[in-house]
Design an enzyme around this catalytic site. Structure first.
Site, PDB file in Angstrom:
ATOM      1  N   HIS A 186       0.787  -1.278  -0.024  1.00 25.96           N
ATOM      2  CA  HIS A 186       0.006  -0.025  -0.099  1.00 25.96           C
ATOM      3  C   HIS A 186       0.778   1.181   0.127  1.00 25.96           C
ATOM      4  O   HIS A 186       1.925   1.342   0.751  1.00 25.96           O
ATOM      5  CB  HIS A 186      -0.978   0.043   1.282  1.00 25.96           C
ATOM      6  CG  HIS A 186      -0.259   0.154   2.578  1.00 25.96           C
ATOM      7  ND1 HIS A 186       0.045   1.230   3.189  1.00 25.96           N
ATOM      8  CD2 HIS A 186      -0.024  -0.807   3.407  1.00 25.96           C
ATOM      9  CE1 HIS A 186       0.344   0.971   4.294  1.00 25.96           C
ATOM     10  NE2 HIS A 186       0.396  -0.307   4.504  1.00 25.96           N
TER      11      HIS A 186
ATOM     12  N   ASP B 193      -0.304   4.370   0.930  1.00 21.37           N
ATOM     13  CA  ASP B 193      -0.743   5.441   1.769  1.00 21.37           C
ATOM     14  C   ASP B 193      -0.073   5.290   3.256  1.00 21.37           C
ATOM     15  O   ASP B 193       0.455   4.299   3.490  1.00 21.37           O
ATOM     16  CB  ASP B 193      -2.322   5.586   1.750  1.00 21.37           C
ATOM     17  CG  ASP B 193      -2.635   4.171   2.445  1.00 21.37           C
ATOM     18  OD1 ASP B 193      -2.277   3.079   2.142  1.00 21.37           O
ATOM     19  OD2 ASP B 193      -3.847   4.118   3.342  1.00 21.37           O
TER      20      ASP B 193
ATOM     21  N   GLU C 153      -5.118   1.785   2.686  1.00 22.89           N
ATOM     22  CA  GLU C 153      -4.964   0.820   3.502  1.00 22.89           C
ATOM     23  C   GLU C 153      -5.073   1.174   4.974  1.00 22.89           C
ATOM     24  O   GLU C 153      -5.444   0.321   5.881  1.00 22.89           O
ATOM     25  CB  GLU C 153      -3.587  -0.033   3.425  1.00 22.89           C
ATOM     26  CG  GLU C 153      -3.510  -1.304   4.001  1.00 22.89           C
ATOM     27  CD  GLU C 153      -3.037  -0.978   5.495  1.00 22.89           C
ATOM     28  OE1 GLU C 153      -2.991  -2.125   6.168  1.00 22.89           O
ATOM     29  OE2 GLU C 153      -2.251  -0.075   5.740  1.00 22.89           O
ATOM     30  N   GLU C 154      -4.683   2.232   5.384  1.00 16.66           N
ATOM     31  CA  GLU C 154      -4.472   2.997   6.689  1.00 16.66           C
ATOM     32  C   GLU C 154      -5.958   3.400   7.222  1.00 16.66           C
ATOM     33  O   GLU C 154      -6.026   3.687   8.448  1.00 16.66           O
ATOM     34  CB  GLU C 154      -3.624   3.952   6.899  1.00 16.66           C
ATOM     35  CG  GLU C 154      -2.201   3.692   6.521  1.00 16.66           C
ATOM     36  CD  GLU C 154      -1.489   2.476   7.513  1.00 16.66           C
ATOM     37  OE1 GLU C 154      -2.219   2.315   8.586  1.00 16.66           O
ATOM     38  OE2 GLU C 154      -0.337   2.346   7.172  1.00 16.66           O
TER      39      GLU C 154
END
Length: 347
Positions: free
Chosen positions: A55, A57, A115-116
């Site tokens: 990911h 981010d 993702e976060e």
């Protein structure tokens, strides 16, 4: 990569940069884009295909950009937001995607967004829903930070709210009301006394966690509150499904506070290690080291849902992820690049 800020929801500039590098330097790959997720695939007709994903981010920046290198470029330490989680792994992926023209397997490289944040926004999850054919593979590697050691599977995660109802009253006449915040006390006591379980799954021992992560309520400084909310996060071993984890919490809190309403706000199942898959065994032999469990939740769980064995493998100490002093030893970035290169080259 680190110096291109990409806090969740603001990944476009980094996604554009990755797409540009691939379009210029990787003519051997088919490049596709879905939102701010970039997918690059080889078409070599190999007998097996692997997905390598990461990911792009990060969590919010807090005076930890621009990046800085402490020491020299081979043995120093790179500081900055995302160095651990997980732009070190994403950089390794991009270098290998460009340089490995004839890998031993067909490879699908995936750099994805969101993702976060909440799991329903996750870019890999979006690809699995909208373009599942892009993720079809025999094995998957997620470049999450593992200190350059293979980590199998992951814990599941469940967030719930315990909601208490009361009755408002003037605080000078508290006996005329029912204090909803006080009603949360038995649940808090149970959490304080809870001893995390260690559960073995397919040879790896996963440590669970059950914690209060938020509390809210109150109307005014002279009013007995009629509502209170306790937010609880449960990190459960992959021996249990998300439904079984939810039932466990309902039984636990039902025994101490049956009057509380339990509402699930976020749920994601874990993933068993998957280390017995032949490709996993080959990968472990190529990169070396002793596999360990992944305590946090990662997107290997999404691959598990698709029936694809998957492991975590990337540079960086996961305990430094999201910290203000996030940093990664350059040696770990080099180790992961060499390990993946050796395996993808047929070592």
């Amino acid at each position: 990569m680190v110096d291109i800020a990409s806090v969740s929801g603001d990944e476009r500039m980094l996604a554009d940069a990755i797409e540009r590098v691939l379009s210029i330097h990787a003519p051997h790959l088919e490049v596709l884009r879905d939102g701010d997720a970039i997918v690059a695939r080889s078409r070599l007709g190999r007998a097996q295909r692997v997905v390598i994903a990461g990911h792009i981010d990060t969590v919010p920046i807090n005076a930890n950009l621009p990046s800085r290198l402490e020491g020299d470029a081979l043995t120093g330490t790179l500081h900055g937001r995302g160095t651990v989680d997980m732009k070190g792994g994403c950089a390794v992926m991009l270098a290998l995607a460009v340089e490995l023209v004839e890998p031993a397997y067909d490879v699908t490289w995936v750099w994805y967004d969101h993702e976060e944040v909440a799991s329903d926004l996750n870019g890999l999850g979006r690809l699995a829903r909208v373009h599942p054919e892009l993720l079809a593979a025999d094995f998957a590697i997620l470049g999450e930070p593992t200190s350059a050691v293979v980590e199998g599977g992951c814990n599941g995660t469940l967030r719930v709210e315990l909601r208490a109802a009361g009755r408002r009253a003037h605080s000078a006449r508290a006996w005329m009301g029912e204090n909803a915040i006080h009603a949360l006390a038995p649940a808090l006591a149970a959490l304080a006394a809870y001893e995390p379980r260690a559960i073995e799954v397919d040879g790896l021992v996963y440590r669970e966690g059950l914690n209060a992560v938020g509390i809210g309520g109150g109307v005014a400084g002279n009013v007995i509150p009629d509502a209170g909310v306790l937010t609880v996060n449960y990190r459960f071993a992959p021996a249990a499904t998300a439904a079984e984890a939810e039932q466990y919490l309902r039984e636990l809190f039902g025994a101490v506070s049956p009057e509380l309403e339990l509402v699930v706000t976020d749920s994601a199942g874990g993933a068993r290690p998957g280390l017995d898959a032949p490709l996993a065994q080959h990968f472990i032999a190529a990169v070396g080291g002793t596999p360990a469990p992944k305590y946090g939740w990662t997107d290997v769980a999404r691959f598990a849902e698709l029936g694809i064995p998957a492991v975590n493998y990337g540079p960086g100490d996961p305990s430094l992820a999201h910290t203000d002093d996030e940093r990664v030893p350059v040696e770990q970035i080099i180790a992961c690049e060499r390990g993946l290169r050796a395996w993808l080259s047929g070592a």
